[in-house]
Write an enzyme that holds these catalytic residues in place. Structure first.
Site, mmCIF file in Angstrom:
data_model
loop_
_atom_site.group_PDB
_atom_site.id
_atom_site.type_symbol
_atom_site.label_atom_id
_atom_site.label_comp_id
_atom_site.label_asym_id
_atom_site.label_seq_id
_atom_site.Cartn_x
_atom_site.Cartn_y
_atom_site.Cartn_z
ATOM 1 N N ASP A 80 -4.730 -62.936 81.269
ATOM 2 C CA ASP A 80 -5.008 -63.595 82.104
ATOM 3 C C ASP A 80 -4.267 -63.262 83.531
ATOM 4 O OD1 ASP A 80 -2.527 -64.465 80.851
ATOM 5 O OD2 ASP A 80 -2.354 -66.224 81.999
ATOM 6 N N GLU A 141 -0.277 -66.506 79.933
ATOM 7 C CA GLU A 141 0.970 -66.479 80.387
ATOM 8 C C GLU A 141 1.381 -66.812 81.740
ATOM 9 O OE1 GLU A 141 4.316 -64.365 82.597
ATOM 10 O OE2 GLU A 141 2.346 -64.031 82.995
#
Length: 380
Positions: A80, A141
């Protein structure tokens, strides 16, 4: 580094594909698209890919060689980014001289490519270290790893080493320690009243939150690495009303576990008693990333990485950073952990984010040889 230099063009082609896919943490479709591309690449190498489904965020992936039995080396890389959908179309992958640009180019799509090619190198050289590796590609994350933290901690129970693929710092340093951190939400309930007709009947939630903001911010001790900051406040419905509700969002950073416990206690203490009679306070949140400290195990792994660097003609420096990452989780559980194993980049999380293209062969070599050196050490 010959292998990685020869394959740099194909590495950049894959990097362009990944960067031009929006994969913000809350954009499941984009994160999963990145995951499918990487899954295909690993499956072509003979790796198994275990897809851990998520309903809201992107799916997490657990990847290992088909012959891996009880791997002891954990590699972690997130798919991400911090950028919203539409960013890739507005600011697609570009290369100017020796720098590449684009959303997430350094943090950490170049790391994904470098990790994949390190596996390819180990496979082509028939290195037994492949059987000692398990990889987690996680999806969230950048928002604190709400779905992947448990997975990382679960895998950390069975490994001895963790290499985390955050980008190297601007000067090439790897990360040997990080501050821990967390988030709190302070919600204050007061009593609404018209500020012109009957102000004395009101109890301002904003005033109460102001008292709390001052007290919380005063917990900071920057010399000791402690930072407490109320970064966002919300409250009030109209300028001529005494506000009956206010919310403060608090960011906390600490250097050590002892500080984490103490700061949590003080925040709870401050929010347990209102300064303004008649208000009530609700506190939610906590420390969600423990600090990554340079303990004995981490120091030993750092020394190994630096020795590997020396054999490659690289002087590997290390540094401390205040930002958080998934490296905190295995380190806190006693796994020897080093972060910043990805290529060199800078200006992360903004439109100027860049990657030093020529660092990809260097960091790929360092990663592959570090994995090999750990395996040799672990096999003795």
């Amino acid at each position: 580094m010959e292998y990685f230099t020869e394959n740099l063009e194909s590495m950049l082609e894959l990097l362009e594909t990944l960067v031009n896919i929006d994969s913000g943490s809350k954009y499941k479709e984009g994160v999963d698209k990145v995951g499918k591309i990487l899954s295909g690449e690993y499956r072509e190498l003979g790796f198994s890919v275990d897809v851990r489904e998520n309903a809201e965020h992107g799916n997490n992936l657990v990847i290992k060689h088909k012959n891996a039995q009880e791997p002891k080396i954990l590699l972690i890389a997130h798919m991400d980014t911090v950028f919203p959908a539409g960013t890739a179309a507005a600011r697609p992958f570009t290369v100017k001289e020796d720098l590449a640009y684009g959303p997430g180019v350094a943090d950490m799509k170049a790391s994904q490519v470098t990790l994949l090619y390190a596996m390819k190198y180990l496979l082509e050289t028939e290195n037994e270290a492949l059987k000692n590796v398990v990889i987690i590609l996680n999806s969230d994350e950048e928002i604190g790893s709400p779905t992947s933290r448990g997975l990382i901690e679960q895998m950390s129970e069975t490994v001895d080493y963790a290499l985390v693929m955050e980008p190297a710092r601007k000067d090439g340093s790897i990360v040997s320690s990080r501050r821990g951190g967390g988030r709190y939400t302070v919600t204050v309930q007061g009593k609404a009243a018209h500020s012109g007709v009957a102000p004395e009947e009101g109890i301002s939630a904003i005033e109460e939150l102001a008292h709390k903001t001052i007290k919380l911010n005063r917990l900071s001790d920057h010399q000791k690495g402690i930072s407490v900051s109320v970064g966002i406040v919300e409250g009030g419905d109209a300028v001529n009303m005494i506000p009956d509700r206010a919310v403060g969002y608090v960011d906390v950073r600490v250097e050590s576990e002892e500080q984490s416990v103490e700061i949590s206690r003080k925040i709870e203490e401050i929010c347990s008693v209102p300064d303004l009679e008649g208000t009530t306070i609700e506190l939610k949140g906590g420390i969600n990333r423990p600090p990554m400290e340079l303990n004995e195990k981490n120091q030993q792994l750092l020394s190994l990485v630096q020795r590997v660097g020396n054999t490659l003609g690289l002087k590997v420096k290390n540094t401390h950073t205040g930002g958080g990452s998934d490296a905190s989780f295995p380190s806190y559980l006693g796994v020897a952990t080093i972060d910043g194993m990805g290529p060199i980049g800078g200006k992360l999380h903004n439109e100027g984010e860049y990657l030093e293209v020529n660092s990809m062969p260097e960091r790929g070599s360092l990663l592959a040889q570090t994995i090999s050196a750990i395996h040799e050490k672990d096999s003795k």
